[in-house]
Enzyme design. Structure first.
Site, mmCIF file in Angstrom:
data_model
loop_
_atom_site.group_PDB
_atom_site.id
_atom_site.type_symbol
_atom_site.label_atom_id
_atom_site.label_comp_id
_atom_site.label_asym_id
_atom_site.label_seq_id
_atom_site.Cartn_x
_atom_site.Cartn_y
_atom_site.Cartn_z
ATOM 1 C CB CYS A 4 -8.191 -17.713 16.314
ATOM 2 S SG CYS A 4 -6.817 -16.652 15.908
ATOM 3 N NE ARG A 18 -2.902 -1.071 3.389
ATOM 4 C CZ ARG A 18 -3.266 -2.316 3.679
ATOM 5 N NH1 ARG A 18 -3.980 -3.025 2.823
ATOM 6 N NH2 ARG A 18 -2.930 -2.879 4.815
#
Lengths: 467, 467
Positions: B55, B32
């Site tokens: 997770c 970016r």
């Protein structure tokens, strides 16, 4: 008189005016610190109840709370069992500051008498705003300030066949009552003076509330000034009339807000602020009065973000004030540093929360700021029940100090405002907030909590603003 | 070589080792900030997937998340579309720090080659602890570290008729896998080395987890050292064997924890800490190495409360590290100040959260403290769904500085830990916390939020301790 009383009595007398959260918390805390042989406590309450949750009334009316007494934290009998001389249905009608005494009237007998005090606590609460309009006192028009109000409304609902309810006002009480009436199966119209509901939010966030409430089947009428309540031949309310239209109503609920109940204090010459609330020091002592404390809905509090005083009638502050006053009366030390203006509410599954300053608060305080708004979810996007939320964040220009957060979203959105409330209290910048170590697991949060997403975007906005 | 490369190429080359959260966040953020004409980005990932939520694996296995790909935030193709030269199934096997290059092996062909870098990011993650015990490699024994692990476990569950599951380990992964297997209809036994489950809590709070998990129908075996996995005639696992007993198992899930995957870094002479993780400065640069960054599960992080370094493998930290590294690589400036050790988890409707120091952490850090434990509810006591929670709070002796909070409770308990996480970050005392302006309304909180109740009790304990 003052000196002779001190000699006559071997113990001090605390007089408490007002038997709800602030007053009775103060009395209870003072009693914990000083036994009845040291401190006599006399408390006056003009109503029928003590220490109850006014905030719970909408949920009782709506049926979530099955009975009134569940809202009462401590009854008069329980207070008396702790050696508090509680005088119910007795209204204090005059404070004689020079003479250190109050005049109280038994509301049933009309009898009046003077009671001397060594220490005085004013916890007179707030009174609802009732505009002086035709029809305002007609049967079927209800405030929801006290337990008696709630019972009267429930009685009306039980006795009324029609199912059209109009709520006047779209602040916390208004939107919570809209939920209550929806839950009771009413067709609900909310008529609101402001451009959007929830004027404690900026209008762009209020707009989200408007849309979401419409999605819940509530008719939302904004920007509408109520001019009268139309009454039928039987004297009962029939409609809410605005400048533009008329909204048929079998029952009308007023949720217009409250003002500090400080007529007594004003008459006694005690210091009041711009919002009509009592002004205190940090230990909740009335300014300039060594032996008078005040707390709860009748005082103004310092807004730690703007540095200005505000009137925030909220049970959680009242309870804190009571604790601090009780400690002070009892000879201890505690202070109430101020508030950051946190509030949370819900309408069905829509959660609404705010803390700190709105744009207009920041303008008024002379603060320049950037704002960002982000959308995120309450849980990891892939986890069931992940609910959308919108978070708006204000940060001070140049310094990047957090100024405020507003949240509108579904389940799990509201209490996230606490993260911002603590950050505001600590004076954090939005960039510092981007590093906050918040609890993460997929059922609880996206990997970037919505507050972190907003803080990151705000950090970028602050940098651009200072470039 | 180094100088000639800089001359040869008109743009810099960033090499990233590891294609999950930290590595690919760093790559994306760097991209970016600097386009492909300025910065070439080459990323190596030895597995089949990029940027996925490890997770989330328990919830996929448990059926809450319907399919694997929901856990993938960004696929290899998406990364490549952003001009990242991503080399999948390619393992970096050597870092030549002096030569500023890495040697990588194509895991399918076995071919190896060197790739030079100007800037290097190490995001090699963690590897599960697999004790060297008989039967550990038998079919039916599964870790749950990667998406491949999760798929293998699901395949086993689909192919196995028996319904007895044993989870070895009772940390976050262990308890979450217990929930997943309960949700799949298994009889679940959790065999745990510690005296209580959830050793990230103090044992008194772990005891509450033990009891609650038993209440969910899970057989809890604490204080048990696994000595072997018994294998049947068909070679498949049949039981988990401890010194004391044997627990029949049709499937065994290992949730014993992880260690930093730093073999490469160690071989390259990069600095490692006491927990085997890479040591970085605050901008996540590897100490003493101007052009090497590291983040995610392979690094140690500064614990802001104890001042010691810890290894905390958690997606939320990995993502933050990636952002900060990407900013640094891209020529910007950002830092990761450290953690306070916040974590939250759940087992069915039981929520478990912690932040800051346990008693033994405080002891190790040389801090003296008081502890208090309180019970409260998630909502006003009278509001439907008000759920019990227990909050334990540690405060430093004399100063009253908050040191840690642990919460065990039902729905609405867990994320309250964020309040304490921010207070810890800000260095607040428990007395300061008693004045926090937290969101209050009956559906969201008692009038005293449980965190405030704990803070008040801790304040009293601190005062008594200093009297």
């Amino acid at each position: 008189m003052n000196m002779s009383r001190a000699e006559e009595r071997s113990r001090e007398r605390l007089v408490v005016v007002g038997g709800d959260a602030a007053g009775m918390s103060a009395a209870s805390q003072a009693r914990r610190m000083r036994g009845p042989d040291e401190l006599e406590i006399v408390a006056f309450e003009r109503g029928h109840f003590t220490s109850y949750s006014a905030c719970g009334i909408p949920y009782w009316v709506g049926g979530d709370v099955p009975e009134r007494d569940r809202l009462i934290a401590r009854s008069p009998e329980e207070h008396r069992a702790r050696d508090i001389d509680l005088r119910m249905r007795t209204e204090v009608v005059e404070i004689d500051v020079g003479g250190s005494r109050v005049r109280a009237r038994d509301l049933d007998s009309g009898a009046e008498s003077w009671t001397a005090y060594d220490k005085l606590v004013l916890a007179t609460g707030a009174r609802p705003i009732r505009p002086d309009l035709p029809g305002m006192d007609a049967p079927g028009v209800h405030g929801v300030q006290t337990l008696d109000d709630g019972q009267a409304l429930l009685d009306t609902l039980a006795a009324t066949e029609g199912r059209r309810a109009v709520v006047v006002g779209a602040g916390y009480i208004g939107v919570e009552m809209a939920e209550a009436l929806i839950n009771r199966g009413y067709e609900v119209t909310v008529v609101n003076r402001g451009k959007e509901p929830m004027s404690t939010l900026d209008p762009d966030m209020g707009r989200l509330v408007h849309k979401a409430m419409e999605g819940l089947g509530i008719t939302m009428v904004d920007d509408a000034e109520v001019t009268a309540l139309r009454v039928g031949a039987d004297g009962r309310v029939r409609a809410v009339v605005t400048e533009e239209a008329e909204y048929p109503a079998d029952v009308v609920v007023l949720g217009i807000g409250v003002r500090p109940e400080t007529a007594l204090a004003r008459a006694a010459g005690l210091p009041l602020g711009d919002h009509g609330g009592l002004l205190t020091d940090l230990s909740m002592r009335v300014r300039g009065h060594e032996n008078i404390w005040a707390g709860g809905d009748c005082v103004e509090v310092l807004d730690l973000v703007s540095g200005l005083h505000r009137h925030i009638p909220l049970g959680t502050h009242a309870n804190k004030h009571g604790q601090i006053i009780g400690a002070g009366v009892g000879g201890g030390y505690a202070t109430f540093p101020g508030v950051v203006g946190t509030a949370v509410s819900k309408v069905c599954d829509l959660e609404i929360a705010r803390t700190g300053l709105r744009e207009k608060d920041a303008d008024r305080a002379g603060l320049q700021y950037v704002t960002v708004t982000i959308e995120s979810t309450s849980r990891a996007g892939y986890y069931p029940g992940a609910a959308l939320m919108t978070v708006k964040m204000l940060a001070e220009r140049r310094t990047g100090r957090l100024l405020g957060v507003q949240i509108v979203g579904r389940e799990g959105a509201g209490k996230r405002v606490d993260i911002a409330a603590v950050a505001l209290t600590a004076g954090m910048t939005v960039e510092q907030m981007t590093a906050l170590d918040l609890g993460y697991a997929p059922p609880f949060s996206p990997v970037w909590d919505p507050i972190l997403v907003a803080a990151r975007k705000a950090t970028t906005a602050v940098r651009r603003g200072t470039a």
